[in-house]
Design an enzyme around this catalytic site. Sequence first.
Site, PDB file in Angstrom:
ATOM      1  N   CYS A  70       0.867  -1.185   0.000  1.00 48.95           N
ATOM      2  CA  CYS A  70       0.000   0.000   0.000  1.00 48.95           C
ATOM      3  C   CYS A  70       0.893   1.220   0.000  1.00 48.95           C
ATOM      4  O   CYS A  70       1.740   1.373   0.888  1.00 48.95           O
ATOM      5  CB  CYS A  70      -0.899  -0.025   1.243  1.00 48.95           C
ATOM      6  N   CYS A 181      -0.814   3.579  -7.362  1.00 48.54           N
ATOM      7  CA  CYS A 181      -1.658   2.951  -6.345  1.00 48.54           C
ATOM      8  C   CYS A 181      -1.664   1.458  -6.646  1.00 48.54           C
ATOM      9  O   CYS A 181      -1.825   1.057  -7.813  1.00 48.54           O
ATOM     10  CB  CYS A 181      -3.083   3.509  -6.392  1.00 48.54           C
TER      11      CYS A 181
END
Length: 266
Positions: A70, A181
């Site tokens: 992440c 992302c």
Amino acid sequence: MKIALMDSGIGLLAAAAAVRRARPDADLVLSLDPDGMPWGPRDAEGITERALLCARAAAAYEPEALIVACNTASVHALPTLRAELEPALPVIGTVPAVKPAAAAAATTGGRVAIWATPATTGSPYQQQLIEEFANGADITGVPCHGLAEAIENGDEQLISAAVEAAARRTPAEVRTVVLGCTHYELVGERIREALGGPGSDGPALQGSAVAVCAQALRRAGISPDPGAAPTGGLTVLHSGRTSTLPAAALTYAEGRLLALAPAARG
């Protein structure tokens, strides 16, 4: 052997699938946080608190390495996670692949775009990456409104709409796109098609999953062996509780690959 990965949601699927392909015999522990997601709107303290919960739950299974799959958690929580878990457990963060993208642009020409969440686009973190690694490349930040959320929910219509909207904001001269992302790697081909148009290969995509997998194996002292017997199991944790892959994970090839594994023990 055992490798753990953590994220608030299914953004960890791409890196987990990369580990599965590199070591089909490795057990995987996926630590998600449905109780606390999304992490993006939280402040740094809140992100660190949720990341620690996921990391501790994964660490209890005694993996050889922990991948923080992440970007948001890597920015805000990585120092705290490493302070608590290392050196006993190597912790590998995820950083957008700006450096290799800039190197590719220097060789092939064309502009670079960074597709990222609106919170990341234009942030001091992203600006620092550009200043440190751009090496003269022309880099444009492209905010992808709603794309991560649409991918998380497996909503095909919203994914298409978000990808098309981001593609319209991407300069035509772009030849390399950094996927800023971890969720975005799950729809990489759709991004390429939206930017390239019918019959075109589209721009090169620079994700982080393969590089993060390689770094995790290296830190764990494990050599890649794609031909190993596919005996690796799968443990899925939801905010620390044993569970199964979210239904939306099966929307993606990476999720379906992981779903083939038996439940791991211990």
